[in-house]
Each structure stands twice: as structure tokens, then as C-alpha cells.
Design a protein around this motif. Structure first.
Motif, PDB file in Angstrom:
ATOM      1  N   GLY A 113       0.805  -1.204   0.000  1.00 56.86           N
ATOM      2  CA  GLY A 113       0.000   0.000   0.000  1.00 56.86           C
ATOM      3  C   GLY A 113       0.843   1.262   0.000  1.00 56.86           C
ATOM      4  N   VAL A 131       3.325   4.020  -1.361  1.00 54.84           N
ATOM      5  CA  VAL A 131       3.537   4.608  -2.676  1.00 54.84           C
ATOM      6  C   VAL A 131       4.940   5.201  -2.733  1.00 54.84           C
ATOM      7  CG1 VAL A 131       2.786   6.466  -4.210  1.00 54.84           C
ATOM      8  CG2 VAL A 131       1.089   5.080  -2.999  1.00 54.84           C
ATOM      9  N   GLN A 159      -1.523  14.352   1.377  1.00 60.18           N
ATOM     10  CA  GLN A 159      -2.117  13.131   1.919  1.00 60.18           C
ATOM     11  C   GLN A 159      -3.279  13.412   2.846  1.00 60.18           C
ATOM     12  OE1 GLN A 159       0.798   9.630   2.673  1.00 60.18           O
ATOM     13  NE2 GLN A 159       1.955  11.507   2.997  1.00 60.18           N
ATOM     14  N   ARG A 167       6.609  -3.285   3.881  1.00 68.43           N
ATOM     15  CA  ARG A 167       6.296  -2.036   4.563  1.00 68.43           C
ATOM     16  C   ARG A 167       7.437  -1.018   4.514  1.00 68.43           C
ATOM     17  NH1 ARG A 167       2.039  -1.433   7.379  1.00 68.43           N
ATOM     18  NH2 ARG A 167       0.705  -3.132   7.982  1.00 68.43           N
ATOM     19  N   VAL A 198      10.683   0.846   2.263  1.00 66.34           N
ATOM     20  CA  VAL A 198      11.009   1.056   0.871  1.00 66.34           C
ATOM     21  C   VAL A 198      12.120   2.068   0.721  1.00 66.34           C
ATOM     22  CG1 VAL A 198       9.350   2.926   0.626  1.00 66.34           C
ATOM     23  CG2 VAL A 198      10.042   1.631  -1.376  1.00 66.34           C
ATOM     24  N   VAL A 207      13.399   4.807  -1.760  1.00 64.16           N
ATOM     25  CA  VAL A 207      13.081   5.570  -2.947  1.00 64.16           C
ATOM     26  C   VAL A 207      14.361   5.715  -3.740  1.00 64.16           C
ATOM     27  CG1 VAL A 207      12.214   7.726  -3.837  1.00 64.16           C
ATOM     28  CG2 VAL A 207      11.275   6.781  -1.747  1.00 64.16           C
ATOM     29  N   GLY A 208      14.365   5.108  -4.894  1.00 61.80           N
ATOM     30  CA  GLY A 208      15.585   5.009  -5.690  1.00 61.80           C
ATOM     31  C   GLY A 208      16.251   6.354  -5.887  1.00 61.80           C
ATOM     32  N   ALA A 236       9.561   5.794   9.184  1.00 62.49           N
ATOM     33  CA  ALA A 236       8.819   5.218  10.305  1.00 62.49           C
ATOM     34  C   ALA A 236       7.457   4.673   9.921  1.00 62.49           C
ATOM     35  CB  ALA A 236       8.662   6.256  11.398  1.00 62.49           C
ATOM     36  N   ASP A 291      -1.378   3.540   3.515  1.00 68.13           N
ATOM     37  CA  ASP A 291      -1.285   4.209   2.234  1.00 68.13           C
ATOM     38  C   ASP A 291      -0.437   5.456   2.342  1.00 68.13           C
ATOM     39  OD1 ASP A 291      -2.804   5.014  -0.498  1.00 68.13           O
ATOM     40  OD2 ASP A 291      -3.354   3.019   0.178  1.00 68.13           O
ATOM     41  N   ARG A 292       0.852   5.300   2.378  1.00 68.34           N
ATOM     42  CA  ARG A 292       1.717   6.454   2.570  1.00 68.34           C
ATOM     43  C   ARG A 292       2.645   6.655   1.384  1.00 68.34           C
ATOM     44  NH1 ARG A 292       2.660   9.135   6.768  1.00 68.34           N
ATOM     45  NH2 ARG A 292       4.909   9.071   6.547  1.00 68.34           N
ATOM     46  N   ILE A 293       3.106   7.885   1.244  1.00 69.37           N
ATOM     47  CA  ILE A 293       3.914   8.245   0.091  1.00 69.37           C
ATOM     48  C   ILE A 293       5.320   8.605   0.540  1.00 69.37           C
ATOM     49  CG2 ILE A 293       4.162   9.928  -1.776  1.00 69.37           C
ATOM     50  CD1 ILE A 293       1.115  10.165  -1.802  1.00 69.37           C
ATOM     51  N   PHE A 294       6.318   8.052  -0.124  1.00 70.97           N
ATOM     52  CA  PHE A 294       7.705   8.304   0.221  1.00 70.97           C
ATOM     53  C   PHE A 294       8.422   9.030  -0.907  1.00 70.97           C
ATOM     54  CE2 PHE A 294       6.312   4.888   2.847  1.00 70.97           C
ATOM     55  CZ  PHE A 294       6.833   5.225   4.084  1.00 70.97           C
ATOM     56  N   ALA A 295       8.966  10.174  -0.577  1.00 71.92           N
ATOM     57  CA  ALA A 295       9.702  10.937  -1.582  1.00 71.92           C
ATOM     58  C   ALA A 295      10.748  11.810  -0.905  1.00 71.92           C
ATOM     59  CB  ALA A 295       8.731  11.776  -2.409  1.00 71.92           C
ATOM     60  N   PRO A 296      11.670  11.202  -0.154  1.00 77.36           N
ATOM     61  CA  PRO A 296      12.668  12.004   0.551  1.00 77.36           C
ATOM     62  C   PRO A 296      13.659  12.644  -0.413  1.00 77.36           C
ATOM     63  CG  PRO A 296      13.213   9.679   0.727  1.00 77.36           C
ATOM     64  CD  PRO A 296      11.861   9.757   0.077  1.00 77.36           C
ATOM     65  N   TYR A 297      14.232  13.762   0.032  1.00 73.96           N
ATOM     66  CA  TYR A 297      15.362  14.352  -0.703  1.00 73.96           C
ATOM     67  C   TYR A 297      16.627  13.868  -0.019  1.00 73.96           C
ATOM     68  CZ  TYR A 297      18.621  17.679  -2.729  1.00 73.96           C
ATOM     69  OH  TYR A 297      19.678  18.246  -3.390  1.00 73.96           O
ATOM     70  N   LEU A 318      15.893  14.002   3.816  1.00 69.08           N
ATOM     71  CA  LEU A 318      15.031  15.025   4.396  1.00 69.08           C
ATOM     72  C   LEU A 318      13.621  14.761   3.887  1.00 69.08           C
ATOM     73  CD1 LEU A 318      15.387  17.819   5.944  1.00 69.08           C
ATOM     74  CD2 LEU A 318      15.431  18.862   3.687  1.00 69.08           C
ATOM     75  N   SER A 319      12.669  14.734   4.804  1.00 66.46           N
ATOM     76  CA  SER A 319      11.296  14.458   4.392  1.00 66.46           C
ATOM     77  C   SER A 319      10.325  15.106   5.370  1.00 66.46           C
ATOM     78  CB  SER A 319      11.071  12.944   4.368  1.00 66.46           C
ATOM     79  OG  SER A 319       9.844  12.638   3.750  1.00 66.46           O
ATOM     80  N   PRO A 320       9.283  15.746   4.853  1.00 64.55           N
ATOM     81  CA  PRO A 320       8.333  16.364   5.780  1.00 64.55           C
ATOM     82  C   PRO A 320       7.513  15.319   6.514  1.00 64.55           C
ATOM     83  CG  PRO A 320       7.562  16.590   3.519  1.00 64.55           C
ATOM     84  CD  PRO A 320       8.923  15.971   3.447  1.00 64.55           C
TER      85      PRO A 320
END
Lengths: 243, 243, 243, 243
Positions: free
Chosen positions: C90, C92, C220, D25, D27, D29-30, D48, D60-66, D77-79
């Protein structure tokens, strides 16, 4: 209009979170875990829930003020959105302008702030423009007179001043309220660090288009009321040259 | 195309709010409580509702201009969104570019501005870029010729100038319109404080991506038309290197 | 992957708008009324519609590039959003990073630009960071090698340079492409004014969080997947100290 | 609370993309195609997920760290959005403040980073204010004590420092963790270029209103809970002067 009296107690838990004791319709947004690990405090901050509910607004409101707590006083900052009215023609216009609401409270003991004697100052869009453009050596002062056009003009005066401290590494944010009708004077002064002022500036810059209502203009397309449609004809208009 | 003539009267109430007298389809967004407690005024500002309705747009529009009222003239600033067209292929393209619409009016008495003789100037994205990058000593001047490619080229000329005042603590924003066809000249000049210009800059920076239509690009994912889907295959593309 | 060859003709109308001649799936976003009243031109700009459709993306895409047309060459700038993949869990995750896509074209006659020989350069988030932080005297240069990890490493090289002009009142934005495999060299140089660069900076600052995918994170809550729920228990977590 | 141990391997493909090996659970982020064409690496970054799921949040969460990868260490860094609670009264309040989460990892070989020994540091809104206002010669240092109010106060200390490098064309971002309870010390130092820091500043400025929860306030109107309604009565309120 009714007015709720309330006291809010916030206590730090063993895990450094703040317990919230909430009175009906009013709420303290707990001080940040990150900012204030070193004390518990008692304060209540609200942005006029009762006013809104008195006007029949939905009670479904969100509170997330940015608060600067210091030894003698504290203030919080929170955007106050404009209200709109829909005309019979379908056109929507601003009914009351938005503002950045500042709420000042005196410290009344260790980690306690006096919510009942709070004073508010609502920064207009232009006053926000003044704040966000301030350099580290600049000062600003704003004057409000609630009785301006009545027979009581000049009887109640509020002034907010933002002045750099001696080292120019922060400001003093002070509110002065003189009420000749009640024969009262009130004065709050809160030292603000460069970092706290940077939060205020960035948050105010973010909020400015919203208190101006411009987010409602730019949101029109997303909501499908304007734009995004197939052109029916070939008539070409130049808005600048038409009246 | 029809044109509505209208006069709007705004009167201050005993509680310092502005009553709005509205003509059909046109509206004055009342001057801010915060800015202008000291007078009532009569003015009407619209961003071409009739043009839009003439084209069949929804009448559901939102008005929230930022207006600078001064002694001899006033101007308002409001974002004018681009319009889009959906092609048969499903692709959506900009039909008419957005702009920041400035509307100037002469003062025609105490707190009255002449809506009927207003003049408009639509700042393009690049002109907005010029405005938001201005330092306190910088000047900008923009020229528009509505008849540029017709036989009347050069007959009507509009120029907008933004010049720092003597103390460099504000600007003069002036519009000059020379119409050789009608043998008319029109000139407006509005002094703008640093705080007011800061609002204009921040609001223009906010609006710029919207008048460019970029908010529609970045909104695509939220609306689920692009992105957020499981990859079907392993084909990996590098957009930069493909044509 | 298929490739569409196309020529787009844009002609100015009597009312100074640009007619759009569109080939299937590809579109030129007409040059601004405001910027370019003085000529018609023929050019086609697309951000890889065919790539997207080849991958099965919705064809419902929006085009709104910012284009700087100059005498010898032109370039357009458009945000290219990241793509996401939903895992079985789930969660993303970003599948392909977003970028700011620059597309360069040679002038091939008066007001005509050669779409077929366009070259692209995709600025990464960090390269965008470099661009938006440039002062008026600063230079930037970025190098991309599409064959970096293959046996062809070093055979094709693209470099983008941004250099201040002699007066420091603008920049030269130049793309150099050397392809040793095809034995071709390509060079584009576009003078950019301070105002145009301000648009690029503001638009890139707006787009940066979007090409990083952070707007998806901050969206979100609005979409109700995280947050806004009544707490079931009293367990208090401190994310910083947990693993 | 459970804790997942995991190793993530990211390998570059022939087309320079990164394969993702994902544990349940969690991941990675490439790493960006654009930033890191020159190596493959092995690292895992998560914000977390398990904490959230332990609390019953949607998965249902989104991962996009810098992420800034350097030779000896990396950080991302991620909000981290605030959480809200809805009271019985319908009022929504911040439950836990948001933050900018920084996650540091040691390099444990060529292109490998040690996810299991990562350390986190959560920047508060005010600390973010400090970061985004830093000039090229400025330093910042932040101290966190997770045991502040317990009997273990002072036993575990984390400090984050941001210091300009010798040329003032970048910074060293360093995290120091001293744990007297476990008798461990940990130190990470990551050199950051001006361009990378500009991304951090711009992304933090974008995220700041979101971690403060102000986007929820300004979104109220779009969601129709406040504003946009016909006025029922003529009662006019001035929020600043009411309590």
C-alpha cells in the motif's frame, strides 16, 4: 453573543507530550514537543470560535496557531480567512477581509498565560506586507482604532510595534492597548528570535494570498467553474482592451 | 459584446464595515476594514464579468482584487487565469495566456473613483517577472499596443511605469494611455508604499505559476490523470534522451 | 516507441491572437499575446506525449510551457512530474524522479523554429536548486551523459551552461550536445533577460516541491489517507527516537 | 512496537535506472537518475512506516525524501505532517506537531549505507525557520534531549550542526548522538553543496506551512466547511475587538 470563560491546563507527560484539557468549543493547541521540552504550562488559545459559531458558521474548524512563549508574555499567530458572499448573479465576493490574527497573553506564573485577559491584533494584508519585507534593522508600527468612525473615536487605541533588538539578531514584538472608556492600559512585549521571525515571515508569505482570497480565484479552475472547456466559437477577446 | 454601466456606492457602517451596493453581475469588493477606516468611498471594480459571460463562461466567479486607493487615483490588481482548450486527442492546451490585470481609476471627488473611465493593463508572465525582481532603486516600464498588427498600429499606446520615489521607500505606479483614434490622453499615477509593493510582489509570485497554467500541470496527479499507477512492464524510459 | 513528425504553424489573427494548427497528440501552446505582438511564428513544442502514451499513461495531459523565443534559438521550460508506484503493502514510492524539462530549438527562418531537431535537457532537483540560487554574477554548468554506465559512456555528452551577460542584466542559456556515435554536434544559445530569468526562478521554485513529489506527501491529509482521526489510545510516540 | 530489520539493494540497470528491492512495509526511494548516474548503491530509507501502522494509520503512505549521498555518510530530508484530533465539539486540533525529519546513515562500503544504524533528527518549525534564513556564512546548531523530563534527562543527547565550509560555497551538516545509557557515540558529517542546500531551503519553505498545519486552515474553504455562504443577517463583527 455569548462568551465562554475557560482555563486550559497543559501538562507534560512522561513521554514529553502535552495533555490537553479542553473546554467545550475551545481548545489549546499543545505546545510543540520540539520547542518546549523544558516545562509544562497553562494557557488557552482560541481564535474566536464563539464569534464564528455565533454567526452560524460550521463548528468544524481547525486550530494550528504558531505560538511564541516567552517569560513575561506570549503571542500566537494564525491566519483568519476572508469570508465570501454569493450574490444572486452567482458572483462570489469578499464579505470580510482576511487577516493574520495575533493574540497576546500575559504570563501569570510559571508556564501559565492569562487567556481571559488576552488582547488581539489583526494584521491586514498590507500590514503583513510590511512585516514580511522587514530587514534585520527595520522597525514597523501599526495603529488600530476600533471606534474610528463613531463618537468614541480615539478613545481606544491599539498599537503593535516590531523593533529590532540591540544585536539585530531578533525583534521585540509589543502590543499596547489604551482604553480611555474603561480607563485601562495593557502592554505586552515578546522577544522574538531570528528563527522565530523567519517562521512568521514564511508562514505569513504563505498565508497572504489566502487572507486576500486569491487562493479562491486560482482554485476556480481546479473546481471546474472556469476554464477547461472546448471553445465554441472563434471570437477572440483581448481583455485588456475591452471594457 | 455588451457593456454594463454601473455605479457602486460603498458606505461605512457604524461598525466600520462597508455596505455593498451591487449592480447585476458586477461588484465592488469592499475596501479593507483594516486599511481604510477613515473614509467611505464610491467605486466599482470588476474584472470584465461581461466579457466572460459573453463567452459563455460560468457566472460563478470570485472577486478579490488587491486595491491601492490614493488621493488622485487608485488601481487594483487581480490574477486573470489562462483558459484552456481540450483537443480531440484529449490533450489540454492553453488557449489564452493568463495575466495580472491592473485596473486604474481616477478620483472624482472625496472617496469616489470613476469606474466608467477606468483603464486596464494586463501584465504578462514576463512583465510580472520584471515586477517581482525589482529592487528598491529599480524602475520598470512596459509598453502595449493593442493595434500592433493592424492598420492602426501605433495609434493607441499604453505604457505602465513603476518608478522609485525620491526616498526609495516606495514607488509611483503610473499608466499612460494615448489614443490617437479618439484623440484622447489619459494618465494615472498612484504612490505605492513599500508595504503595499511587498503585497503586490508576494501576491504576484503566488499568482505567477497560476497565470502560466503550471498549477494545472502540477495538479494532474492529485486529480489522478497521470502518475500513481502500478508499472505494467519493465521498460524504462529516459525522457531527456528520447524524442 | 513511435515518433511523430509534425510542423505547427501559428499565425497571428487580426485580433492579435495566434491560430493553432495542431497535429495529432502534439500541440504548440501559442506564444503569448503579451510577449510577442510583433510577429507570427511557426514552432512546435511538446513534452514527450508519445513517450507517455507509449507507457500507457492517460492521454489527458496539460501543456503550458514557458518559452523564451529569441533570434537564433528558443527554449521552453516545463515541469515533468515524478511517477509513482504503489507497492503491495500500500506504500507509494517514487518510480521516476521529476525534472524541469528544457527543450531547445534552432531558428530556421523568420519566426520559425525547428521542432524536429530539438534537443532536451532535464534539470534534476539539485540542478534546479543551483538555478534558483544564482545571483546576477553567477554561472552554472551541468553535464549529462546518457550512456554513462554502458559501453558507450562518454560518447554522447550534453552540457547546459547559464552565464551572465556582459552587463550582468541577464544571462546566456546555452546547450551543447556532442554525439560521437552519430558524429554530430549541436549548439543552442538563447539570451535571457532579468525578467525572463525571474519567471524561470519563480516558476522553478514553485515546481521544485512538485518534481520532488513532496506535494504528494503534503496532500495526503487533504485526501484523508493520513491524519485527521480521533486517537484510539493514549500511546504517545516520538518519531525521532523510535526506529 | 515492532521493528523491521531490512536490507535494501539498489542496482543500476542497463538503462541507468535503479532496481528496487523492497522489504515489507519499507522502501527505498531510488536515487535519482539525474544525480547519481555513476554508481549503484544499497541503502534503505523509511520514515517510520511501522510507527505509523502501529498507531493504526492507513498504510497508504507516500515516500519521496530528498537525499544527499556523500562518501562517508548520507542524509535524507522528508516532511513529517502533524496529526490532528477531532474533538466532540467538531473542532479539529493539532495532536502532534509536524517536523522535517532528517535521517542519517553511515557509508558501509562503496555505494552502501547502513540503514540499521540510522539516526534521526526531527527539525521543529522554529528550527526550520533557522535553516531557511541562513546566509552563506551562518551556522546553526540544534540540541535535542529525548529524556528531558524524565529521570534520564541529559543521558542521551543529539545535536545537529550546520556550518559553512571554508569557501562558504556549501555547508557541513553533522549529527552527533551521545547515549550515556548505552555508552554509545555516533557521528555523521555530510558536505552539502550550495545547490543542495538551496533545494533543502526551498523544499523546507514549501513544507513549513504544512508541518505547522496551516495548509489545513487555508484548505477549509476549498472543502466548504467555512466561508462561502450567503449572509443571513446584518450583524457585523470585528474579530479583533471581540473576545
Amino acid at each position: 453573543m455569548f462568551k465562554l470563560s475557560r482555563v486550559l491546563h497543559l501538562t507534560s507527560t512522561s513521554r514529553h507530550r502535552l495533555l490537553e484539557v479542553l473546554s467545550s468549543r475551545n481548545v489549546e493547541v499543545g505546545d510543540s514537543l520540539w520547542d518546549r521540552r523544558d516545562f509544562t504550562h497553562s494557557a488557552g488559545i482560541s481564535t474566536a470560535t464563539n464569534n464564528y459559531s455565533a454567526k452560524g458558521y460550521a463548528s468544524d474548524r481547525i486550530f494550528a496557531p504558531y505560538t511564541v512563549y516567552k517569560g513575561k508574555a506570549a503571542f500566537s499567530l494564525s491566519p483568519c480567512l476572508p469570508t465570501f458572499t454569493k450574490l444572486d448573479s452567482g458572483t462570489v465576493v469578499v464579505d470580510r477581509r482576511g487577516s493574520m490574527m495575533m493574540t497576546f497573553m500575559h504570563s501569570i506564573g510559571e508556564r501559565k498565560y492569562d487567556w481571559d485577559k488576552r488582547q488581539k491584533f489583526a494584521l491586514s494584508a498590507t500590514e503583513v506586507g510590511s512585516l514580511i519585507t522587514m530587514g534585520s534593522h527595520d522597525s514597523s508600527e501599526f495603529f488600530h482604532d476600533p471606534s474610528m468612525l463613531s463618537s468614541n473615536a480615539g478613545q481606544v487605541r491599539k498599537s503593535l510595534s516590531i523593533k529590532p533588538n540591540a544585536n539585530s539578531n531578533g525583534y521585540f514584538v509589543s502590543l499596547n492597548v489604551v482604553n480611555n472608556l474603561l480607563n485601562t492600559k495593557d502592554y505586552f512585549s515578546v522577544p522574538v528570535t531570528t528563527a522565530e521571525f523567519a517562521v512568521m515571515k514564511t508562514a505569513c508569505s504563505f498565508a497572504l494570498p489566502h487572507i486576500m482570497g486569491w487562493d479562491q480565484i486560482t482554485n476556480q479552475q481546479s473546481r471546474g467553474t472556469v476554464g477547461l472547456q472546448r471553445k465554441g466559437g472563434s471570437q477572440i477577446l483581448d481583455l485588456e482592451w475591452e471594457k
